[in-house]
Design a protein around this motif. Structure first.
Motif, PDB file in Angstrom:
ATOM      1  N   GLU A  57       0.882  -1.172   0.000  1.00 53.75           N
ATOM      2  CA  GLU A  57       0.000   0.000   0.000  1.00 53.75           C
ATOM      3  C   GLU A  57       0.915   1.217   0.000  1.00 53.75           C
ATOM      4  O   GLU A  57       1.639   1.471   0.961  1.00 53.75           O
ATOM      5  CB  GLU A  57      -0.910   0.010   1.230  1.00 53.75           C
ATOM      6  N   LYS A  58       0.914   1.968  -1.084  1.00 47.91           N
ATOM      7  CA  LYS A  58       1.874   3.048  -1.263  1.00 47.91           C
ATOM      8  C   LYS A  58       1.499   4.316  -0.502  1.00 47.91           C
ATOM      9  O   LYS A  58       2.345   5.015   0.027  1.00 47.91           O
ATOM     10  CB  LYS A  58       2.024   3.357  -2.751  1.00 47.91           C
ATOM     11  N   ILE A  59       0.202   4.640  -0.456  1.00 43.86           N
ATOM     12  CA  ILE A  59      -0.229   5.917   0.116  1.00 43.86           C
ATOM     13  C   ILE A  59      -0.249   5.848   1.642  1.00 43.86           C
ATOM     14  O   ILE A  59      -0.751   4.888   2.224  1.00 43.86           O
ATOM     15  CB  ILE A  59      -1.627   6.307  -0.409  1.00 43.86           C
ATOM     16  N   GLU A  60       0.287   6.882   2.279  1.00 46.39           N
ATOM     17  CA  GLU A  60       0.251   6.975   3.739  1.00 46.39           C
ATOM     18  C   GLU A  60      -0.814   7.992   4.158  1.00 46.39           C
ATOM     19  O   GLU A  60      -1.018   8.998   3.487  1.00 46.39           O
ATOM     20  CB  GLU A  60       1.621   7.394   4.276  1.00 46.39           C
ATOM     21  N   TYR A  61      -1.476   7.692   5.278  1.00 41.41           N
ATOM     22  CA  TYR A  61      -2.534   8.569   5.792  1.00 41.41           C
ATOM     23  C   TYR A  61      -2.203   8.978   7.222  1.00 41.41           C
ATOM     24  O   TYR A  61      -1.651   8.200   8.005  1.00 41.41           O
ATOM     25  CB  TYR A  61      -3.889   7.863   5.746  1.00 41.41           C
ATOM     26  N   ASP A  62      -2.592  10.190   7.555  1.00 44.21           N
ATOM     27  CA  ASP A  62      -2.403  10.668   8.929  1.00 44.21           C
ATOM     28  C   ASP A  62      -3.416  10.041   9.876  1.00 44.21           C
ATOM     29  O   ASP A  62      -3.145   9.891  11.065  1.00 44.21           O
ATOM     30  CB  ASP A  62      -2.541  12.194   8.972  1.00 44.21           C
ATOM     31  N   CYS A  63      -4.577   9.689   9.331  1.00 45.73           N
ATOM     32  CA  CYS A  63      -5.668   9.197  10.172  1.00 45.73           C
ATOM     33  C   CYS A  63      -6.528   8.229   9.374  1.00 45.73           C
ATOM     34  O   CYS A  63      -6.680   8.376   8.159  1.00 45.73           O
ATOM     35  CB  CYS A  63      -6.501  10.383  10.666  1.00 45.73           C
ATOM     36  N   ILE A  64      -7.097   7.243  10.058  1.00 43.92           N
ATOM     37  CA  ILE A  64      -8.009   6.300   9.425  1.00 43.92           C
ATOM     38  C   ILE A  64      -9.281   6.164  10.256  1.00 43.92           C
ATOM     39  O   ILE A  64      -9.232   6.115  11.490  1.00 43.92           O
ATOM     40  CB  ILE A  64      -7.344   4.916   9.234  1.00 43.92           C
TER      41      ILE A  64
ATOM     42  N   ILE B 167     -16.159  13.535  10.818  1.00 45.94           N
ATOM     43  CA  ILE B 167     -15.855  14.532   9.780  1.00 45.94           C
ATOM     44  C   ILE B 167     -15.724  15.923  10.395  1.00 45.94           C
ATOM     45  O   ILE B 167     -14.845  16.702  10.013  1.00 45.94           O
ATOM     46  CB  ILE B 167     -16.935  14.491   8.683  1.00 45.94           C
ATOM     47  N   ARG B 168     -16.583  16.233  11.362  1.00 43.80           N
ATOM     48  CA  ARG B 168     -16.472  17.536  12.043  1.00 43.80           C
ATOM     49  C   ARG B 168     -15.134  17.644  12.772  1.00 43.80           C
ATOM     50  O   ARG B 168     -14.481  18.692  12.760  1.00 43.80           O
ATOM     51  CB  ARG B 168     -17.627  17.718  13.029  1.00 43.80           C
ATOM     52  N   ILE B 169     -14.726  16.570  13.428  1.00 44.18           N
ATOM     53  CA  ILE B 169     -13.450  16.557  14.150  1.00 44.18           C
ATOM     54  C   ILE B 169     -12.294  16.745  13.166  1.00 44.18           C
ATOM     55  O   ILE B 169     -11.376  17.556  13.395  1.00 44.18           O
ATOM     56  CB  ILE B 169     -13.287  15.231  14.930  1.00 44.18           C
ATOM     57  N   LEU B 170     -12.351  16.023  12.072  1.00 47.11           N
ATOM     58  CA  LEU B 170     -11.283  16.108  11.067  1.00 47.11           C
ATOM     59  C   LEU B 170     -11.191  17.499  10.457  1.00 47.11           C
ATOM     60  O   LEU B 170     -10.098  17.994  10.166  1.00 47.11           O
ATOM     61  CB  LEU B 170     -11.518  15.058   9.977  1.00 47.11           C
ATOM     62  N   SER B 171     -12.348  18.137  10.277  1.00 47.19           N
ATOM     63  CA  SER B 171     -12.336  19.492   9.695  1.00 47.19           C
ATOM     64  C   SER B 171     -11.569  20.457  10.591  1.00 47.19           C
ATOM     65  O   SER B 171     -10.879  21.373  10.103  1.00 47.19           O
ATOM     66  CB  SER B 171     -13.764  19.992   9.468  1.00 47.19           C
ATOM     67  N   ARG B 172     -11.657  20.276  11.913  1.00 45.43           N
ATOM     68  CA  ARG B 172     -10.911  21.119  12.851  1.00 45.43           C
ATOM     69  C   ARG B 172      -9.401  20.886  12.706  1.00 45.43           C
ATOM     70  O   ARG B 172      -8.607  21.825  12.775  1.00 45.43           O
ATOM     71  CB  ARG B 172     -11.336  20.809  14.290  1.00 45.43           C
ATOM     72  N   VAL B 173      -9.028  19.622  12.527  1.00 44.95           N
ATOM     73  CA  VAL B 173      -7.609  19.295  12.381  1.00 44.95           C
ATOM     74  C   VAL B 173      -7.064  19.883  11.084  1.00 44.95           C
ATOM     75  O   VAL B 173      -5.959  20.438  11.045  1.00 44.95           O
ATOM     76  CB  VAL B 173      -7.394  17.770  12.397  1.00 44.95           C
TER      77      VAL B 173
ATOM     78  N   ILE C  50      -0.730  14.269  17.875  1.00 45.08           N
ATOM     79  CA  ILE C  50      -0.075  13.089  17.297  1.00 45.08           C
ATOM     80  C   ILE C  50       0.542  13.430  15.949  1.00 45.08           C
ATOM     81  O   ILE C  50       1.665  13.030  15.631  1.00 45.08           O
ATOM     82  CB  ILE C  50      -1.089  11.921  17.166  1.00 45.08           C
ATOM     83  N   HIS C  51      -0.201  14.201  15.160  1.00 45.67           N
ATOM     84  CA  HIS C  51       0.273  14.571  13.819  1.00 45.67           C
ATOM     85  C   HIS C  51       1.582  15.355  13.888  1.00 45.67           C
ATOM     86  O   HIS C  51       2.462  15.201  13.016  1.00 45.67           O
ATOM     87  CB  HIS C  51      -0.800  15.399  13.107  1.00 45.67           C
ATOM     88  N   ASN C  52       1.718  16.163  14.902  1.00 44.48           N
ATOM     89  CA  ASN C  52       2.894  17.033  14.997  1.00 44.48           C
ATOM     90  C   ASN C  52       3.980  16.476  15.928  1.00 44.48           C
ATOM     91  O   ASN C  52       4.921  17.189  16.280  1.00 44.48           O
ATOM     92  CB  ASN C  52       2.474  18.429  15.451  1.00 44.48           C
ATOM     93  N   SER C  53       3.833  15.218  16.300  1.00 42.93           N
ATOM     94  CA  SER C  53       4.885  14.562  17.091  1.00 42.93           C
ATOM     95  C   SER C  53       6.034  14.158  16.182  1.00 42.93           C
ATOM     96  O   SER C  53       5.832  13.831  15.006  1.00 42.93           O
ATOM     97  CB  SER C  53       4.328  13.312  17.776  1.00 42.93           C
TER      98      SER C  53
END
Length: 356
Positions: A169-176, A191-197, A307-310
């Protein structure tokens, strides 16, 4: 040889269906034969691929159920979730029934028709298996069924997950987000939570794997928020593990849960979890160590952002802690032993009764 029918009312593959597949795999080499029985649907493709004995029902009703019981000489009925449990109990079949409740359903916590029918049906149950302490303790009529109840939290086969995750699986994701797109899972909250991120991190990428009645609504919401470049819908995948392996964190936004199989699968692969504090997930997550939980959407977004910015070192340490905790809680041997004891004790009691 014991013949056990696992009865389900669903036609799609999700959490409870995955549990049944795991059970049938566990008992593959035991002196029993297990069958999966449900109405026909997409589930049939999954079962055929896994080489699972499948008994299709023409319709989810007593007539079709009784016909299959007779044709296959079933000894024990293992019914999954309240609808299937009630059907088995009211069918008139005199075979022993094990009821298995896979979630802490909201309409089982209050005086409702569903809760009441389950209580009446429970007179026919040899045993009731609850997926979590809270599923049992919050059932409205819990005092009347406690004497025949046990709590058996879900487990998974880690070797199977790791093997399937090995596919490229080539594509990497920040969140699933991995789960059904349905009311109880509340994907619109996700989706609301993700929109804030994404407001803070324009390059943030999330993949949504799963299908369900809210899929169209979720896609519309993503389009409305202009997040098509950040949130990708992949629909149902028979093998989501390669994508899960390439994702940094798993997001849950459910209104209620049991012990989600997908959460165990994520932990098996060392993925931290950010979630609403539903009963099963509170047990799985060590707050601040292996993940985070809150009912507050802004806090959940902040956890994802953290987590994303760790840095890489912090993420690696977090992954190790997650995997260590997974090994502590995923006791497959104990799960199988308790199920086997249930089946054998029921068989022994029934044989004694017949001899009398």
């Amino acid at each position: 040889m014991m013949k056990i029918m696992h009865l389900l009312r669903t036609t799609e593959y999700s959490g409870a269906e995955n549990v049944v597949c795991q059970i049938m795999k566990m008992f593959k080499n035991e002196k029993c034969k297990m069958y999966y029985s449900s109405p026909q649907g997409n589930i049939e493709k999954v079962l055929n691929k896994r080489k699972i004995n499948y008994i299709p029902m023409e319709k989810f009703n007593i007539k079709s159920f009784k016909k299959n019981i007779k044709n296959f000489g079933i000894d024990i009925i293992h019914a999954h979730d309240p609808g299937a449990c009630v059907l088995a109990a009211f069918s008139g079949i005199k075979l022993p029934i094990i009821a298995h409740v896979h979630g802490n359903h909201d309409n089982m916590k209050v005086f409702s028709l569903k809760a009441f029918l389950f209580l009446i049906a429970s007179k026919r149950f040899e045993k009731i298996i609850w997926v979590s302490d809270s599923a049992l303790n919050e059932y409205y009529f819990r005092r009347l069924v406690r004497n025949k109840s046990i709590v058996l939290e879900n487990v998974i086969d880690p070797e199977e997950v790791r093997e399937k995750a090995g596919s490229p699986e080539k594509i990497e994701y920040d969140c699933i987000y991995l789960g059904r797109l349905s009311k109880e899972k509340n994907p619109l909250r996700a989706i609301r939570i993700l929109s804030r991120v994404i407001e803070k991190n324009e390059d943030y990428k999330c993949v949504i794997i799963g299908d369900g009645p809210l899929r169209v609504g979720c896609q519309k919401k993503v389009k409305e928020l202009k997040l098509e470049n950040n949130i990708v819908f992949k629909g149902f995948l028979d093998n989501p593990y390669p994508v899960l392996k390439k994702s940094t964190v798993q997001l849950f936004s459910s209104n209620y849960e049991g012990t989600p199989m997908s959460a165990l699968e994520a932990m098996c692969l060392g993925k931290p979890i950010v979630s609403t504090p539903t009963d099963g997930l509170i047990r799985l997550i060590r707050l601040g160590e292996t993940g985070y939980y809150s009912w507050n959407e802004e806090k959940l977004a902040n956890f994802l952002d953290k987590i994303h910015n760790s840095d890489k070192e912090k993420l690696e340490k977090l992954s190790i802690k997650v995997n260590e905790h997974f090994k502590e809680i995923n006791n497959v041997d104990n799960y199988k032993a308790q199920l086997l004891e249930s089946y054998l004790s029921i068989t022994k009691r029934v044989n004694v009764t017949r001899r009398r």
